[in-house]
Motif scaffolding. Structure first.
Motif: not given
Length: 282
Positions: A158-162, A190-197
């Protein structure tokens, strides 16, 4: 000051409709919300999941008087036993879900609005937040250690949108996913780098993104393909939620999502349905 304070307590609904105001008030309101979302809510979620008895429906709902009472305790000059008040509410039938959703978070946001309206000062707000943190710690002592997650459980990220800064609904979704037996990973980057990793390194069945306003829709549209490409799971399901999608079913296809969620309590069932559809298709 006394007149402004009395008016602010009476006119909470108007403050909810018009949360603008001076820049310092907006900043402090956002800071308070972040404390609630990043610290208070997750800790209460862990406490709730640790109960040995199954979650129950709340027989006692939060009322305006409850929020006023807790707010007054948090802002009082002399330290008061707020835990005793909350325990009374629990004994009266208020479930921890209701303490989480209906009482503590609205109290923290309301204190932020009172500061914005000059109904309380910096010292009062700082003291109130420290008291809320201590109250959370005291509530945790009423619960047992969290149960271990079943290794066979489905996993959701679960992540916030950019660009998104409001994550309260996302945190509530995490709570209900965990209650439904999912393994939940939440990132507030909020920049999604953690989600991508995480998507590259770990397996997730579902990813959920929250968006509160229209401004960042284009950024979400651009981010979705990157999230899917990064995923180890080629059949990753993507669900969206938040005010930006309420009453806008066309945006589900626009952003490239598989489904949307209007109520955080429905998120686990919607995600499960998507996975069941994939199984039946095979």
């Amino acid at each position: 000051m006394a007149i402004r304070r009395e008016r602010a307590f009476r006119d909470r609904s108007s403050l909810e409709r018009n949360p603008g105001g001076v820049q310092r008030g907006s900043r402090w309101r956002d800071d308070l919300a972040q404390v609630v979302e990043a610290e208070i809510i997750p800790r209460l979620m862990l406490a709730h999941r640790s109960e040995t008895r199954p979650p129950r429906l709340s027989a006692r709902r939060t009322g305006t008087a409850d929020i006023d009472r807790l707010t007054a305790l948090m802002l009082a000059q002399q330290d008061r036993d707020a835990l005793a008040v909350v325990r009374e509410l629990i004994d009266d039938g208020m479930a921890l879900d209701e303490v989480l959703i209906g009482l503590m978070a609205p109290t923290a946001r309301y204190i932020g609005r009172l500061w914005e309206e000059d109904a309380c000062d910096f010292v009062q707000v700082t003291t109130a937040m420290a008291r809320l943190r201590r109250l959370v710690h005291d509530l945790e002592t009423l619960c047992l250690e969290p149960r271990p997650v079943d290794p066979a459980s489905r996993r959701v990220l679960l992540v916030p949108a950019p660009g998104e800064t409001h994550t309260f609904g996302l945190t509530l979704a995490a709570h209900f996913f965990a209650e439904a037996g999912w393994e939940v990973v939440t990132s507030f980057d909020t920049n999604l780098s953690d989600a991508l990793e995480r998507l590259r390194a770990e397996w997730f069945d579902v990813i959920g993104l929250s968006l509160s306003c229209d401004v960042h829709v284009d950024r979400l549209i651009a981010a979705v393909p990157a999230l899917r490409r990064a995923s180890r799971n080629r059949d990753l399901h993507l669900i969206v939620g938040g005010p930006a999608f309420h009453g806008r079913p066309d945006r589900i296809r626009l952003v490239g999502a598989d489904a949307s969620v209007d109520d955080a309590r429905e998120a686990p069932e919607i995600a499960r349905s998507l996975l069941d559809l994939r199984i039946r298709a095979c």
